[in-house]
Design a protein around this motif. Structure first.
Motif, PDB file in Angstrom:
ATOM      1  N   ASP A  55       0.941   8.508   6.117  1.00  0.00           N
ATOM      2  CA  ASP A  55       0.926   7.047   6.247  1.00  0.00           C
ATOM      3  C   ASP A  55      -0.397   6.538   6.825  1.00  0.00           C
ATOM      4  O   ASP A  55      -1.134   7.276   7.471  1.00  0.00           O
ATOM      5  CB  ASP A  55       2.083   6.578   7.137  1.00  0.00           C
ATOM      6  N   VAL A  56      -0.658   5.271   6.574  1.00  0.00           N
ATOM      7  CA  VAL A  56      -1.887   4.642   7.080  1.00  0.00           C
ATOM      8  C   VAL A  56      -1.525   3.382   7.860  1.00  0.00           C
ATOM      9  O   VAL A  56      -0.435   2.835   7.696  1.00  0.00           O
ATOM     10  CB  VAL A  56      -2.843   4.263   5.916  1.00  0.00           C
ATOM     11  N   SER A  57      -2.445   2.959   8.716  1.00  0.00           N
ATOM     12  CA  SER A  57      -2.220   1.747   9.499  1.00  0.00           C
ATOM     13  C   SER A  57      -3.499   0.928   9.493  1.00  0.00           C
ATOM     14  O   SER A  57      -4.582   1.461   9.735  1.00  0.00           O
ATOM     15  CB  SER A  57      -1.839   2.140  10.927  1.00  0.00           C
ATOM     16  N   PHE A  58      -3.378  -0.370   9.204  1.00  0.00           N
ATOM     17  CA  PHE A  58      -4.567  -1.227   9.093  1.00  0.00           C
ATOM     18  C   PHE A  58      -4.655  -2.320  10.158  1.00  0.00           C
ATOM     19  O   PHE A  58      -5.688  -2.967  10.291  1.00  0.00           O
ATOM     20  CB  PHE A  58      -4.614  -1.888   7.709  1.00  0.00           C
ATOM     21  N   THR A  91       0.868  -1.174   0.000  1.00  0.00           N
ATOM     22  CA  THR A  91       0.000   0.000   0.000  1.00  0.00           C
ATOM     23  C   THR A  91       0.902   1.221   0.000  1.00  0.00           C
ATOM     24  O   THR A  91       1.597   1.477   0.987  1.00  0.00           O
ATOM     25  CB  THR A  91      -0.928   0.011   1.240  1.00  0.00           C
ATOM     26  N   GLU A  96       2.689   5.445   2.912  1.00  0.00           N
ATOM     27  CA  GLU A  96       2.537   3.992   2.786  1.00  0.00           C
ATOM     28  C   GLU A  96       1.943   3.430   4.067  1.00  0.00           C
ATOM     29  O   GLU A  96       1.749   4.149   5.049  1.00  0.00           O
ATOM     30  CB  GLU A  96       3.883   3.341   2.491  1.00  0.00           C
ATOM     31  N   THR A  97       1.670   2.143   4.051  1.00  0.00           N
ATOM     32  CA  THR A  97       1.190   1.511   5.284  1.00  0.00           C
ATOM     33  C   THR A  97       2.371   1.303   6.224  1.00  0.00           C
ATOM     34  O   THR A  97       3.466   0.968   5.773  1.00  0.00           O
ATOM     35  CB  THR A  97       0.485   0.174   5.010  1.00  0.00           C
ATOM     36  N   ALA A 141      -0.621  -4.382   4.543  1.00  0.00           N
ATOM     37  CA  ALA A 141      -1.205  -3.779   3.342  1.00  0.00           C
ATOM     38  C   ALA A 141      -2.733  -3.862   3.409  1.00  0.00           C
ATOM     39  O   ALA A 141      -3.292  -4.714   4.106  1.00  0.00           O
ATOM     40  CB  ALA A 141      -0.707  -4.515   2.109  1.00  0.00           C
ATOM     41  N   VAL A 142      -3.397  -2.990   2.654  1.00  0.00           N
ATOM     42  CA  VAL A 142      -4.866  -2.962   2.680  1.00  0.00           C
ATOM     43  C   VAL A 142      -5.458  -4.286   2.175  1.00  0.00           C
ATOM     44  O   VAL A 142      -6.439  -4.789   2.725  1.00  0.00           O
ATOM     45  CB  VAL A 142      -5.422  -1.748   1.890  1.00  0.00           C
ATOM     46  N   CYS A 150      -5.281  -6.824   4.872  1.00  0.00           N
ATOM     47  CA  CYS A 150      -6.318  -6.548   5.877  1.00  0.00           C
ATOM     48  C   CYS A 150      -7.655  -7.154   5.437  1.00  0.00           C
ATOM     49  O   CYS A 150      -8.334  -7.842   6.204  1.00  0.00           O
ATOM     50  CB  CYS A 150      -6.439  -5.037   6.074  1.00  0.00           C
ATOM     51  N   VAL A 185     -11.451   1.841   5.265  1.00  0.00           N
ATOM     52  CA  VAL A 185     -10.075   1.759   4.741  1.00  0.00           C
ATOM     53  C   VAL A 185      -9.931   2.543   3.433  1.00  0.00           C
ATOM     54  O   VAL A 185      -8.894   3.168   3.193  1.00  0.00           O
ATOM     55  CB  VAL A 185      -9.573   0.290   4.581  1.00  0.00           C
TER      56      VAL A 185
END
Length: 335
Positions: free
Chosen positions: A201-204, A136, A151-152, A156-157, A160, A237
């Motif tokens: 950034d993102v977190s899943f 991601t 990025e994650t 990754a999405v 998830c 998401v």
């Protein structure tokens, strides 16, 4: 005329594609599918690839109407991806290159996705959202690199979504993400989930553990349906991804978005990104499942771009790199 054959096998898809000067001549692939509730293990996936790769190679040549003598270069996925499947494909590509007496080229999987997206959609210089089972990233091109803007920071999405599909025993055929997408269309109730954006950034992983726990309680007590949970997970998401993509666009002054990677064929993600683009007066570019899901033609296309600028991989350098970052590659084929 330059003809490149590409071998892809970084995860559960094995594909062989042939590209000739921007034209896709063939692109067959096979998918390793496991029973509901199970993921795919590297060793089993590699075994699957070994069993079918020569059949897929034969199909690619037959569909293109070509013989080995017509091929100018053999490209393969160097990474990132799962070790055992990557090694399987690299060995076959290396053997084929030596048997046919052709130059070999190791290609970055992520750049394969980007170059395929650019070829198919004719987008000029887009901000790229690359979303798949293993990756991601929000990417933009600058000074001979694909720069990663966000990025994650954990999973990754696609991973998830896949892992959630396992929790509620959704089928892996044709893919868990596709089946979640279909179920989400029937969802009517939005269940609030953690929304984790940290700058770019993102977190899943937090969302995943939260919904895994909630799924058992809520489904057994009848508070919501599995469809509601699929709907809620997608909305949350994808909103995170649209937010970070928009921020990168603002930073780059970009008026184009290109979505690539397996999760990129999700219609709801495309719809949400489309709304954001419309509000900004920007254009959205996306491809269908033939080209956004891992395939051999994308490796051939990136290989074609690299080969015409004089890049080749020496035999002693033709290993794989499981963690091969997008911004490690010098992009010699763009201004």
């Amino acid at each position: 005329m330059t003809v490149v054959i590409g071998f892809e096998g970084s995860a559960n898809k094995i594909g062989v594609g042939i590209i000739s000067d921007g034209e896709v001549l063939s692109n067959p692939r096979r998918t390793y599918i496991t029973p509901p509730g199970q993921g795919f293990m590297p060793s089993d996936t590699a075994r699957h690839h070994r069993a079918v790769i020569l059949t897929v190679l034969k199909e690619a040549l037959e569909q293109a109407g070509l013989k080995p003598a017509d091929i100018d270069c053999v490209a393969y996925t160097k990474g990132p991806g799962m070790g055992a499947p990557l090694v399987t494909v690299a060995i076959v590509a290396r053997t084929v290159a030596q048997l046919w007496g052709k130059p070999l080229l190791g290609v970055n999987h992520c750049i394969g996705h980007i170059e395929m997206g650019r070829l198919i959609t004719k987008s000029n210089n887009p901000t790229v959202l690359y979303v798949s089972g293993g990756n991601t990233q929000v990417i933009a091109y600058l000074e001979r690199r694909y720069r990663i803007f966000g990025e994650t920071i954990d999973i990754a999405v696609g991973n998830c979504l896949d892992r959630f599909a396992r929790v509620i025993k959704i089928s892996n055929d044709p893919s868990p993400g596709y089946n979640i997408e279909q179920m989400a269309k029937k969802g009517t109730r939005y269940v609030e989930l953690p929304y984790t954006v940290k700058g770019m950034d993102v977190s899943f992983s937090g969302i995943l553990s939260f919904i895994e726990e909630a799924a058992n309680k809520m489904l057994s007590s009848g508070q919501c349906t599995a469809e509601d949970l699929c709907f809620s997970l997608q909305e949350t998401v994808f909103a995170m991804l649209v937010e970070t993509t928009e921020r990168a666009m603002a930073h780059c002054g970009s008026q184009e978005v290109l979505i690539v990677g397996g999760v990129g064929c999700n219609q709801r993600l495309q719809e949400m990104m489309g709304v954001m683009c419309k509000e900004r007066g920007a254009k959205l570019f996306a491809t269908d499942e033939r080209f956004c899901i891992d395939n051999g033609a994308m490796i051939a296309q990136a290989g074609w771009e690299m080969f015409r600028t004089g890049r080749v991989t020496e035999l002693e350098d033709s290993w794989i790199t499981q963690r091969y970052r997008t911004d490690e590659v010098e992009v010699t084929w763009r201004d």
